[in-house]
Design a protein around this motif. Structure first.
Motif, PDB file in Angstrom:
ATOM      1  N   TYR A   1       0.822  -1.203   0.000  1.00 41.86           N
ATOM      2  CA  TYR A   1       0.000   0.000   0.000  1.00 41.86           C
ATOM      3  C   TYR A   1       0.856   1.252   0.000  1.00 41.86           C
ATOM      4  CZ  TYR A   1       1.126   0.289   4.995  1.00 41.86           C
ATOM      5  OH  TYR A   1       1.806   0.363   6.187  1.00 41.86           O
TER       6      TYR A   1
ATOM      7  N   GLY B   1      -0.100   5.004   1.631  1.00 42.22           N
ATOM      8  CA  GLY B   1      -1.095   5.724   2.403  1.00 42.22           C
ATOM      9  C   GLY B   1      -0.838   7.212   2.376  1.00 42.22           C
TER      10      GLY B   1
ATOM     11  N   SER C   1       4.472   3.697   3.284  1.00 45.75           N
ATOM     12  CA  SER C   1       4.442   2.840   2.107  1.00 45.75           C
ATOM     13  C   SER C   1       5.158   1.537   2.428  1.00 45.75           C
ATOM     14  CB  SER C   1       5.129   3.529   0.919  1.00 45.75           C
ATOM     15  OG  SER C   1       5.378   2.594  -0.117  1.00 45.75           O
TER      16      SER C   1
ATOM     17  N   ILE D   1      -9.551  -0.224   5.417  1.00 43.97           N
ATOM     18  CA  ILE D   1      -8.695  -1.159   4.682  1.00 43.97           C
ATOM     19  C   ILE D   1      -9.343  -2.534   4.629  1.00 43.97           C
ATOM     20  CG2 ILE D   1      -6.520  -2.439   4.821  1.00 43.97           C
ATOM     21  CD1 ILE D   1      -5.107   0.102   5.486  1.00 43.97           C
TER      22      ILE D   1
ATOM     23  N   PHE E   1      -5.727   5.487   0.135  1.00 39.06           N
ATOM     24  CA  PHE E   1      -4.824   4.347   0.069  1.00 39.06           C
ATOM     25  C   PHE E   1      -4.863   3.735  -1.326  1.00 39.06           C
ATOM     26  CE2 PHE E   1      -4.678   4.290   4.690  1.00 39.06           C
ATOM     27  CZ  PHE E   1      -3.474   3.657   4.989  1.00 39.06           C
TER      28      PHE E   1
ATOM     29  N   ILE F   1      -3.948   0.217  -2.780  1.00 37.96           N
ATOM     30  CA  ILE F   1      -3.751  -1.110  -2.191  1.00 37.96           C
ATOM     31  C   ILE F   1      -3.596  -2.156  -3.278  1.00 37.96           C
ATOM     32  CG2 ILE F   1      -4.777  -2.905  -0.732  1.00 37.96           C
ATOM     33  CD1 ILE F   1      -6.390  -0.663   0.634  1.00 37.96           C
TER      34      ILE F   1
END
Length: 233
Positions: A118, A120, A132, A159, A223, A225
């Motif tokens: 991810y 962020g 990260s 998340i 985010f 992801i």
């Protein structure tokens, strides 16, 4: 091309620059749709998505998406892509998602162990990247994914909501409202760098700004992801 989305308390304005590239070698795969070739979104693309400059305000932010780097050659005559649309994930508390790549693996359920990469970012800091997984390396220099158990409650709700409807191999950008973000300083993922962690939490939990009624915007997170794998325990 600048793509815009309406801004309100439940939706956000996202002027977004999308550049498609024609790859010059076989190491950068493409897919064909409607007679046109489009690049496959790769880990390099995810890196470019999150490291690009972002301008974020309380109700709007701009993040350029660039599907090219120094190793590829961009075609100036590339056709404009269809406008990407964020959609609210069901039963997510208001988490909005845009799929950048659909995976072809399993989707997780409660009790499964998932590994994600991810980037962020914090909306209240103009899209500042606070963490990260690509900065977390093992002894060989390989980036370490973040691993957690779905349904454990140890990670922020936004998340969990994002990965539940993803498939392994997929990449998704999500906008997480404060109610589904950090509720305390023990929730994961937590930036390992002390100063990044301090800056993140002193912004989200700033008592003066919260008292001024800014709680609805201070904790907005963005985010990117990548669901690396799903392990059924």
């Amino acid at each position: 091309m600048m793509l815009s989305y309406g801004a309100s308390t439940s939706s956000f304005r996202l002027p977004q620059t999308v550049t498609f590239c024609t790859y010059s070698n076989s190491h950068h795969p493409t897919t064909t749709h409607g007679g046109e070739s489009h690049p496959v979104v790769t880990r390099r693309t995810l890196s470019l998505l999150a490291t690009a400059t972002a301008t974020v305000t309380a109700a709007a932010f701009s993040v350029p998406i660039l599907f090219c780097d120094s190793s590829v050659r961009c075609s100036e005559s590339a056709a404009a892509a269809a406008t990407p649309q964020f959609s609210e994930l069901p039963e997510s508390g208001g988490v909005k998602a845009l799929d950048l790549r659909i995976g072809d693996g399993d989707s997780p359920v409660n009790g499964d162990q998932v590994a994600i990469h991810y980037y962020g970012r914090l909306a209240a800091k103009q899209g500042w990247r606070f963490d990260s997984t690509y900065d977390h390396k093992d002894e060989t220099g390989e980036p370490l994914p973040f691993i957690f158990t779905v349904g454990s409650g140890k990670v922020i709700a936004g998340i969990e909501a994002a990965v539940r409807s993803m498939k392994a191999g997929g990449i998704r950008r999500v906008i997480i409202p404060p109610s589904e973000g950090y509720q305390n300083m023990s929730q994961e993922p937590v930036p390992p760098d002390f100063f990044d962690r301090q800056r993140l939490f002193t912004t989200i939990f700033n008592p003066t700004r919260l008292a001024n009624g800014e709680g609805s915007t201070l904790g907005i997170l963005i985010f990117d992801i990548e669901l690396v794998n799903v392990k059924h325990l």
